[in-house]
Design an enzyme around this catalytic site. Structure first.
Site, PDB file in Angstrom:
ATOM      1  N   THR A   4      15.531  42.178  60.670  1.00 52.01           N
ATOM      2  CA  THR A   4      15.768  43.500  61.255  1.00 52.01           C
ATOM      3  C   THR A   4      16.705  44.316  60.378  1.00 52.01           C
ATOM      4  O   THR A   4      16.575  45.543  60.283  1.00 52.01           O
ATOM      5  CB  THR A   4      16.372  43.343  62.663  1.00 52.01           C
ATOM      6  OG1 THR A   4      15.513  42.525  63.452  1.00 52.01           O
ATOM      7  CG2 THR A   4      16.551  44.695  63.330  1.00 52.01           C
ATOM      8  N   ARG A   5      17.663  43.619  59.738  1.00 55.76           N
ATOM      9  CA  ARG A   5      18.582  44.333  58.840  1.00 55.76           C
ATOM     10  C   ARG A   5      17.811  45.073  57.743  1.00 55.76           C
ATOM     11  O   ARG A   5      18.206  46.165  57.327  1.00 55.76           O
ATOM     12  CB  ARG A   5      19.572  43.359  58.190  1.00 55.76           C
ATOM     13  CG  ARG A   5      20.613  42.782  59.107  1.00 55.76           C
ATOM     14  CD  ARG A   5      21.680  42.057  58.302  1.00 55.76           C
ATOM     15  NE  ARG A   5      22.621  41.375  59.168  1.00 55.76           N
ATOM     16  CZ  ARG A   5      22.538  40.097  59.501  1.00 55.76           C
ATOM     17  NH1 ARG A   5      21.564  39.350  59.010  1.00 55.76           N
ATOM     18  NH2 ARG A   5      23.430  39.537  60.292  1.00 55.76           N
ATOM     19  N   ALA A   6      16.733  44.464  57.266  1.00 57.85           N
ATOM     20  CA  ALA A   6      15.950  45.095  56.204  1.00 57.85           C
ATOM     21  C   ALA A   6      15.408  46.446  56.661  1.00 57.85           C
ATOM     22  O   ALA A   6      15.398  47.419  55.897  1.00 57.85           O
ATOM     23  CB  ALA A   6      14.812  44.174  55.778  1.00 57.85           C
TER      24      ALA A   6
END
Length: 607
Positions: free
Chosen positions: A278-280
């Protein structure tokens, strides 16, 4: 005064410079990881960036450099002073670059108890660490891959949350830690764990010069800077001012930058295809907006999106290739209520998914692919309580020792001038188990006799299985002819190590001295930032050393073995025939190691 090489004078490295400008514009992008060999201007570029950043106003006597106009992001002390009606003293200064050395401990980074205050006043207090110094500045970590995992985790947590939480012996303090995180590393010296890689927002490769003309230009500029510094800085003053203005203008534009639903859908589809975190997704959107603002635009375009995905995915996806990304849409300014039209969408996703799956199979450790069966051994080899358990220190309750630091704190907090039994704090020693293992494989011609090289390869494959089971890292050194070679730097990619072992073909003489000297360099580098870690070195050889670094082979083997034994646990697996001359016994005894006959070892492995 130490002067910094101008950012605009750096030759080439356009991707690196772009990545640094991105985090300068948006500090919520939690860090950039710069990969590349030594001597390609990684550190120079980072230090040069600081000169482009605007001055900041700080509370003059605050150790956290709090913003006097932002009560929400102040430390508790500054906030209390304002609430009591005090006028905070102000100071204008440039943003700091705080260097974090490889040897830094967790306490030095996050902060620790103020011992002076405890001993003098009997009260708990915090001695701020490097994260406090870096607030509202740049935290620069050279060789971030050599830092202990707990230190890296603490830094990345602070970089993500913008706050540092210190919990030490009854002290609980939260202070702002809003910094630009920049880490550099040389992949040849070891990789970061995937979980830690994911915590860096973006990454970029710093490449070595590719043409003679580029090298010549670099040499000329460095020489001119060293010889006529003031004149050189003056020559680039205008370019530096343009970059400063570009950063400043971009920070003003950034809040107004928009991204279409089509581009958001494209980014999300790509992230899901690569099974990235999700950070990406979060960082890809932030980076795309920062790129648009640097270009003076308030709308993200397709180039921004692809550049952002490359920066965000290159360290999260094995062998990521930008060319595999399709065009977003024939009409990227289409109605945002419609989904993006991928060109050949279904076929692209299927092909890309298959390629990613294949690359993961090739790069991720998978002991089931190693052809040697799992060990069922007992005693000498890998059984419970055997060789590895004893080396890794898996015995709780042994080696207990006094924790003097904690004991003195207990004494001071009770306002005593002597230690009493209730003050004493005892710690046990237990290894983490994730130790580096270095394999030294004799690939000389003598190892071909009686299929000794096949025996050695079988042993090494068995060792790879155990290394995987204990979640360790493995490196491979081969030696033959007149030198040794660091074939596979210490890694968790066991498939790569196995392939390199299979590719070995015996030839030449036996330069064991060269292998031991190289092993000492590798182990020193590997343990530089990890106190108390004792790596394992396996030497698989027939011990028929016949090439020295100087003259007397026996003397230098004795000296090198002794040095290696002080920094690692040495295990010599002897592949020589019985009653034949060999230096293996000398190496083992001088290294205070273990000598094991290969035939016995292979019997224990049931190979």
């Amino acid at each position: 005064m130490r002067r910094t090489f101008p950012f605009s004078a750096i030759v080439g490295q356009e991707k690196l410079k772009k990545a640094l400008l991105i985090v300068a514009v948006d500090s919520t992008i939690a860090g950039v990881l710069i990969k590349g060999p030594k001597g390609v201007a990684k550190s120079t570029a980072v230090r040069a960036l600081a000169n482009l950043l605007p001055e900041i106003e700080v509370v003059a006597d605050c150790p956290f450099s709090c913003d006097p106009d932002n009560k929400e992001k102040m430390c508790s002390s500054c906030r209390s002073r304002i609430e009591s009606g005090e006028k905070l003293p102000r100071l204008k200064r440039k943003k700091k670059i705080v260097d974090l050395p490889v040897s830094a401990t967790l306490d030095r980074v996050v902060g620790t108890l103020d011992i002076k205050k405890i001993l003098k006043e009997g009260e708990r207090g915090l001695e701020p660490g490097l994260l406090a110094q870096a607030n509202r500045g740049i935290l620069y970590i050279d060789e971030v891959n050599l830092l202990p995992d707990d230190v890296v985790n603490a830094i990345l947590d602070a970089a993500s949350s913008k706050y540092n939480v210190v919990e030490r012996e009854g002290v609980s303090i939260v202070h702002p830690a809003d910094f630009i995180l920049i880490g550099t590393m040389n992949p040849e010296e070891g990789e970061l764990r995937p979980q830690l890689l994911d915590r860096f927002a973006i990454s970029v490769e710093a490449e070595a010069p590719k043409t003679p003309e580029e090298l010549i230009e670099i040499s000329n500029r460095v020489e001119e800077f060293e010889r006529t510094q003031e004149k050189f800085l003056k020559a680039y003053e205008e370019e530096e001012e343009k970059l400063k203005k570009k950063i400043y203008d971009a920070t003003l534009i950034l809040p107004r930058v928009t991204i279409s639903e089509a581009h958001l859908k494209y980014i999300a589809d790509t992230i899901l295809t690569f099974s990235a975190s999700t950070r990406a997704m979060i960082y890809a959107v932030k980076v795309a907006k920062a790129l648009a603002s640097l270009d003076g635009r308030v709308e993200v375009n397709e180039r921004d999106v692809k550049d952002a995905l490359e920066l965000v995915l290159s360290h999260r996806v094995p062998n990521f290739d930008r060319s595999s990304l399709p065009n977003v849409s024939k009409n990227e300014r289409s109605d945002t209520s419609e989904s993006p039209t991928f060109q050949g969408n279904t076929q692209w996703k299927e092909e890309l998914s298959n390629r990613v799956s294949k690359e993961r199979d090739e790069t991720e450790p998978n002991h089931s692919e190693i052809s040697i069966p799992k060990s069922k051994v007992k005693g000498t080899g890998f059984g419970k309580g055997g060789l590895f358990d004893s080396i890794l220190g898996k015995y709780r309750g042994e080696g207990l020792h006094l924790d003097l630091y904690a004991s003195l704190i207990n004494m001071a907090l009770h306002k005593r001038s002597w230690l009493e039994p209730q003050d004493l704090s005892i710690k046990g020693v237990e290894s983490t188990g994730a130790l580096p293992i270095l394999l030294l494989l004799d690939s000389s011609k003598s190892m071909e006799f009686s299929k000794r090289i096949s025996l050695a390869k079988s042993i090494l494959k068995g060792l790879l299985i155990k290394a995987y089971q204990i979640r360790s890292k493995v490196g491979l050194v081969t030696f033959s002819g007149f030198s040794s070679e660091y074939v596979v730097p210490i890694t968790k990619n066991f498939k790569k190590v196995e392939s390199s072992i299979e590719a070995v073909r015996p030839s030449g003489k036996t330069p064991i001295s060269s292998a031991l000297a190289l092993a000492i360099q590798i182990i020193n580098r590997e343990t530089r930032s990890r106190r108390g870690v004792l790596p394992i070195v396996f030497l698989i050889s027939d011990g028929k050393a016949n090439v020295g670094l100087r003259n007397n082979i026996a003397n230098e083997l004795s000296e090198l073995s002794s040095k290696l034994g002080k920094i690692s646990k040495v295990i010599v697996i002897d592949t020589s025939m019985p009653h034949q001359p060999s230096f293996n016994n000398l190496i083992s005894s001088k290294a205070n190691g273990i000598l094991i006959r290969a035939n016995n070892f292979i019997t224990d492995l049931h190979i």
